[in-house]
Scaffold this motif. Structure first.
Motif, PDB file in Angstrom:
ATOM      1  N   ALA A 185       0.839  -1.206   0.000  1.00  0.00           N
ATOM      2  CA  ALA A 185       0.000   0.000   0.000  1.00  0.00           C
ATOM      3  C   ALA A 185       0.871   1.253   0.000  1.00  0.00           C
ATOM      4  CB  ALA A 185      -0.934  -0.005   1.207  1.00  0.00           C
ATOM      5  N   ARG A 186       1.941   1.240   0.781  1.00  0.00           N
ATOM      6  CA  ARG A 186       2.846   2.392   0.823  1.00  0.00           C
ATOM      7  C   ARG A 186       3.570   2.570  -0.517  1.00  0.00           C
ATOM      8  NH1 ARG A 186       4.260   4.656   5.924  1.00  0.00           N
ATOM      9  NH2 ARG A 186       3.081   3.673   7.571  1.00  0.00           N
ATOM     10  N   CYS A 187       3.908   1.456  -1.167  1.00  0.00           N
ATOM     11  CA  CYS A 187       4.559   1.547  -2.478  1.00  0.00           C
ATOM     12  C   CYS A 187       3.604   2.136  -3.520  1.00  0.00           C
ATOM     13  CB  CYS A 187       5.047   0.171  -2.931  1.00  0.00           C
ATOM     14  SG  CYS A 187       6.502  -0.418  -2.038  1.00  0.00           S
ATOM     15  N   HIS A 188       2.321   1.786  -3.425  1.00  0.00           N
ATOM     16  CA  HIS A 188       1.334   2.366  -4.337  1.00  0.00           C
ATOM     17  C   HIS A 188       1.221   3.870  -4.111  1.00  0.00           C
ATOM     18  CE1 HIS A 188      -0.377  -0.923  -6.611  1.00  0.00           C
ATOM     19  NE2 HIS A 188      -0.439  -1.665  -5.515  1.00  0.00           N
ATOM     20  N   ALA A 189       1.299   4.306  -2.864  1.00  0.00           N
ATOM     21  CA  ALA A 189       1.189   5.732  -2.541  1.00  0.00           C
ATOM     22  C   ALA A 189       2.424   6.501  -2.974  1.00  0.00           C
ATOM     23  CB  ALA A 189       0.965   5.906  -1.036  1.00  0.00           C
ATOM     24  N   GLU A 190       3.597   5.954  -2.694  1.00  0.00           N
ATOM     25  CA  GLU A 190       4.852   6.616  -3.062  1.00  0.00           C
ATOM     26  C   GLU A 190       5.966   5.571  -3.089  1.00  0.00           C
ATOM     27  OE1 GLU A 190       7.188  10.739  -2.153  1.00  0.00           O
ATOM     28  OE2 GLU A 190       6.117   9.811  -0.494  1.00  0.00           O
ATOM     29  N   MET A 191       6.422   5.252  -4.286  1.00  0.00           N
ATOM     30  CA  MET A 191       7.412   4.194  -4.471  1.00  0.00           C
ATOM     31  C   MET A 191       8.765   4.612  -3.902  1.00  0.00           C
ATOM     32  SD  MET A 191       7.794   1.132  -5.647  1.00  0.00           S
ATOM     33  CE  MET A 191       6.438   0.839  -6.765  1.00  0.00           C
ATOM     34  N   PRO A 192       9.364   3.767  -3.050  1.00  0.00           N
ATOM     35  CA  PRO A 192      10.696   4.080  -2.536  1.00  0.00           C
ATOM     36  C   PRO A 192      11.762   3.805  -3.596  1.00  0.00           C
ATOM     37  CG  PRO A 192       9.990   1.947  -1.719  1.00  0.00           C
ATOM     38  CD  PRO A 192       8.838   2.512  -2.500  1.00  0.00           C
ATOM     39  N   HIS A 193      12.926   4.381  -3.410  1.00  0.00           N
ATOM     40  CA  HIS A 193      14.056   4.084  -4.298  1.00  0.00           C
ATOM     41  C   HIS A 193      14.672   2.738  -3.935  1.00  0.00           C
ATOM     42  CE1 HIS A 193      13.901   8.567  -4.352  1.00  0.00           C
ATOM     43  NE2 HIS A 193      14.026   8.339  -5.645  1.00  0.00           N
ATOM     44  N   VAL A 194      14.623   2.419  -2.629  1.00  0.00           N
ATOM     45  CA  VAL A 194      15.213   1.191  -2.095  1.00  0.00           C
ATOM     46  C   VAL A 194      14.184   0.526  -1.188  1.00  0.00           C
ATOM     47  CG1 VAL A 194      17.093   0.214  -0.709  1.00  0.00           C
ATOM     48  CG2 VAL A 194      17.526   2.228  -2.134  1.00  0.00           C
ATOM     49  N   LEU A 195      14.099  -0.800  -1.286  1.00  0.00           N
ATOM     50  CA  LEU A 195      13.178  -1.568  -0.469  1.00  0.00           C
ATOM     51  C   LEU A 195      13.935  -2.720   0.179  1.00  0.00           C
ATOM     52  CD1 LEU A 195      10.273  -2.297   0.446  1.00  0.00           C
ATOM     53  CD2 LEU A 195       9.983  -3.458  -1.751  1.00  0.00           C
ATOM     54  N   ILE A 196      13.877  -2.792   1.515  1.00  0.00           N
ATOM     55  CA  ILE A 196      14.470  -3.900   2.260  1.00  0.00           C
ATOM     56  C   ILE A 196      13.313  -4.762   2.743  1.00  0.00           C
ATOM     57  CG2 ILE A 196      15.806  -4.599   4.281  1.00  0.00           C
ATOM     58  CD1 ILE A 196      17.187  -1.842   4.170  1.00  0.00           C
ATOM     59  N   VAL A 197      13.286  -6.030   2.301  1.00  0.00           N
ATOM     60  CA  VAL A 197      12.198  -6.939   2.643  1.00  0.00           C
ATOM     61  C   VAL A 197      12.761  -8.109   3.436  1.00  0.00           C
ATOM     62  CG1 VAL A 197      10.379  -8.434   1.735  1.00  0.00           C
ATOM     63  CG2 VAL A 197      10.974  -6.334   0.514  1.00  0.00           C
ATOM     64  N   ASP A 198      12.251  -8.299   4.649  1.00  0.00           N
ATOM     65  CA  ASP A 198      12.668  -9.419   5.477  1.00  0.00           C
ATOM     66  C   ASP A 198      12.085 -10.714   4.922  1.00  0.00           C
ATOM     67  OD1 ASP A 198      13.759 -10.789   7.751  1.00  0.00           O
ATOM     68  OD2 ASP A 198      11.740 -10.817   8.590  1.00  0.00           O
ATOM     69  N   ALA A 199      12.909 -11.746   4.800  1.00  0.00           N
ATOM     70  CA  ALA A 199      12.467 -13.036   4.268  1.00  0.00           C
ATOM     71  C   ALA A 199      11.384 -13.663   5.143  1.00  0.00           C
ATOM     72  CB  ALA A 199      13.653 -13.982   4.131  1.00  0.00           C
ATOM     73  N   GLY A 200      11.373 -13.341   6.444  1.00  0.00           N
ATOM     74  CA  GLY A 200      10.386 -13.899   7.351  1.00  0.00           C
ATOM     75  C   GLY A 200       9.071 -13.140   7.392  1.00  0.00           C
ATOM     76  N   LEU A 201       8.973 -12.081   6.634  1.00  0.00           N
ATOM     77  CA  LEU A 201       7.769 -11.255   6.609  1.00  0.00           C
ATOM     78  C   LEU A 201       6.643 -12.000   5.896  1.00  0.00           C
ATOM     79  CD1 LEU A 201       6.896  -8.187   7.173  1.00  0.00           C
ATOM     80  CD2 LEU A 201       7.328  -7.861   4.752  1.00  0.00           C
ATOM     81  N   ASP A 202       5.441 -11.969   6.467  1.00  0.00           N
ATOM     82  CA  ASP A 202       4.297 -12.560   5.785  1.00  0.00           C
ATOM     83  C   ASP A 202       4.103 -11.870   4.437  1.00  0.00           C
ATOM     84  OD1 ASP A 202       3.662 -14.371   7.757  1.00  0.00           O
ATOM     85  OD2 ASP A 202       2.175 -13.076   8.716  1.00  0.00           O
TER      86      ASP A 202
END
Length: 120
Positions: free
Chosen positions: A39-56
């Motif tokens: 939802a946040r990416c739809h509102a304003e896309m970041p330049h960098v995204l860190i995604v935890d592998a354990g995140l649902d």
């Protein structure tokens, strides 16, 4: 100011990451789950995204961001607890550009993101 999002369900990881990366000149956004991050990416896309592998929904988040028009240029880091080749390849196939090992600290984040904070 380059935007960076940390998508991780750990308050401590987000807090530490935000403190370090804000000091490096990033505007740091936070998300506690995949849906919130998307939802946040739809509102304003970041330049960098860190995604935890354990995140649902971590892999769905990466794939969905990549399918968005602005998502092709986002630098995505898949954050893993250990260098598990199988897990890393799954993240790569979903669309991750690179990997971060947890737990991370100031030295790791500085070495990985110093050039990005200047370039973005």
């Amino acid at each position: 100011m380059p935007r960076l999002m940390i998508a991780d369900n750990s308050d401590v990881v987000r807090k530490v990451g935000k403190r370090i990366l804000t000091g490096m000149g990033f505007l740091v956004l936070e998300a506690t789950n995949g849906l919130e991050a998307l939802a946040r990416c739809h509102a304003e896309m970041p330049h960098v995204l860190i995604v935890d592998a354990g995140l649902d929904g971590a892999l769905d988040l990466i794939a969905n961001v990549r399918n968005m028009p602005e998502g092709k240029s986002v630098r995505i880091y898949y954050c893993v607890v250990e260098a598990d080749l199988k897990k890393m390849m799954i993240g790569k196939r979903a669309g991750a550009d690179d990997f971060l090992l947890k737990p991370f600290d100031r030295k790791i984040l500085t070495s990985v993101f110093a050039n990005l904070s200047l370039a973005a």
